[in-house]
Design a protein around this motif. Structure first.
Motif, mmCIF file in Angstrom:
data_model
loop_
_atom_site.group_PDB
_atom_site.id
_atom_site.type_symbol
_atom_site.label_atom_id
_atom_site.label_comp_id
_atom_site.label_asym_id
_atom_site.label_seq_id
_atom_site.Cartn_x
_atom_site.Cartn_y
_atom_site.Cartn_z
ATOM 1 N N ALA A 15 0.802 -1.223 0.000
ATOM 2 C CA ALA A 15 0.000 0.000 0.000
ATOM 3 C C ALA A 15 0.833 1.270 0.000
ATOM 4 O O ALA A 15 0.348 2.330 -0.415
ATOM 5 C CB ALA A 15 -0.939 0.003 1.204
ATOM 6 N N ARG B 212 -2.249 -6.848 -1.757
ATOM 7 C CA ARG B 212 -3.142 -6.011 -2.535
ATOM 8 C C ARG B 212 -4.026 -6.909 -3.398
ATOM 9 O O ARG B 212 -3.725 -8.092 -3.614
ATOM 10 C CB ARG B 212 -2.371 -5.041 -3.424
ATOM 11 C CG ARG B 212 -1.550 -5.681 -4.537
ATOM 12 C CD ARG B 212 -0.981 -4.641 -5.487
ATOM 13 N NE ARG B 212 -0.179 -5.252 -6.551
ATOM 14 C CZ ARG B 212 0.212 -4.619 -7.647
ATOM 15 N NH1 ARG B 212 -0.107 -3.348 -7.814
ATOM 16 N NH2 ARG B 212 0.931 -5.237 -8.565
ATOM 17 N N SER C 35 -5.430 -2.596 -0.698
ATOM 18 C CA SER C 35 -3.996 -2.766 -0.471
ATOM 19 C C SER C 35 -3.696 -2.452 0.979
ATOM 20 O O SER C 35 -4.434 -1.715 1.636
ATOM 21 C CB SER C 35 -3.165 -1.863 -1.400
ATOM 22 O OG SER C 35 -3.386 -0.495 -1.105
#
Length: 345
Positions: A277, A311, A329
């Motif tokens: 992320a 993710r 994510s």
């Protein structure tokens, strides 16, 4: 999903009067099943059967510990109720299926080699023992897509802290979650009137310690105990169940066995462009859910093979997004053991 299934899900959607209730505080494995129901609702909307009021939020892809969610309208709670009903209806259909029935697929060789290296590193890693009276602290950043408008709209990236009790239970108060300046309790799973015990839905260090460390036996256990919804592939369900446990505080031998068990699931592949992320690129392990056109990836550090995050994104064009659209994510930032809920390491 047949017409009856769509009608039942539509019937369980909330009324507008429910908007003041908080989002469920559910375990990660149930969030994964909610994702499947959410996507079925999106399919229903495509065929004109959706209510137009549902909040269809794609939850984060697989990870380890209990996943207390953010605050949100009650639609998610109602979807959780629909999930619980679906699991109850389909519970009798669970089959005990072990690793012997799920051999390594022909496209697995690069992934199996990578998971072998990840397993070896996990087995050599030093992990503190966790007492039953302590808490596992985690800090992460995560985001997910909201499909309420009919299009996938990513929520802002948020930082979350959790404190998860390690008592075997059953417990009514499972820990704390802190996000956006609010600290809230994590309560027992819906339906657990006597409290939630340690297990797949609330994995504790003690529970991890009791799991078999032989990969074949562990995979047999996971195929036998992983919840699944009708029409959802069992291999995908087990892959995501393992993903929900990754990065957790567990004995090294258990972590090593989990990765070798994952290598035995058909359809698991390497994902060389994986990133978490916060944009950290790493070594990826992935599996495609061909029914929904979604790929789920686990991301590992290139140097020490530690778990970085995960993710999920579309690999097929859908009404709510084109191929490549990010659905969820996360990035693991910190994990530690503390003596009290709310205490930082």
């Amino acid at each position: 999903m047949n017409d009856g299934d769509r009608e039942e899900i539509a019937r369980l959607l909330p009324t507008l009067a429910d908007q003041d209730l908080p989002r469920e505080q559910h375990h990660r494995h149930k969030e994964l099943l909610m994702h499947r129901i959410d996507q079925d609702i999106a399919i229903a909307r495509e065929t004109g059967r959706g209510t137009g009021r549902e909040r269809v939020t794609r939850t984060r892809s697989g990870r380890r510990l209990l996943r207390p969610a953010l605050l949100a309208p009650a639609t998610a709670l109602t979807l959780a109720a629909a999930l619980a009903a679906g699991v109850a209806l389909n519970g009798g259909a669970r089959e005990h299926s072990g690793a012997t029935a799920h051999g390594v697929a022909t496209d697995m060789r690069p992934a199996a080699a990578l998971l072998g290296r990840i397993s070896d590193a996990a087995g050599d890693r030093t992990v503190p023992r966790v007492r039953d009276d302590q808490f596992v602290y985690t800090r992460e950043k995560a985001q997910g897509a909201d499909l309420t408008s009919g299009k996938a709209v990513l929520d802002p990236l948020r930082e979350r802290e959790t404190w998860i009790a390690q008592e075997p239970g059953p417990l009514h108060r499972l820990g704390l979650v802190r996000e956006d300046g609010e600290t809230l309790p994590v309560n027992a799973e819906l339906g657990d009137t006597d409290g939630t015990p340690a297990g797949l839905g609330r994995p504790t260090y003690g529970w991890f310690s009791a799991l078999p460390t032989d990969p074949d036996k562990l995979l047999t256990y996971l195929y036998a105990h992983t919840p699944f919804a009708e029409g959802r592939g069992r291999d995908q369900a087990v892959f995501e169940q393992i993903g929900s446990l990754l990065g957790g505080m567990m004995p090294p031998a258990t972590a090593a066995a989990l990765y070798r068990a994952a290598a035995k699931i058909p359809g698991v592949t390497a994902a060389p462009q994986a990133r978490d992320a916060i944009g950290r690129r790493g070594l990826g392990i992935a599996r495609d859910d061909t029914r929904y056109g979604v790929r789920t990836e686990w991301v590992f550090d290139k140097e020490d093979y530690s778990f970085l995050g995960s993710r999920s994104y579309l690999i097929k064009d859908r009404s709510y997004g084109r191929a490549g659209t990010l659905l969820s994510s996360e990035a693991e930032l910190e994990i530690a053991v503390v003596d009290k809920a709310g205490q930082r390491p």
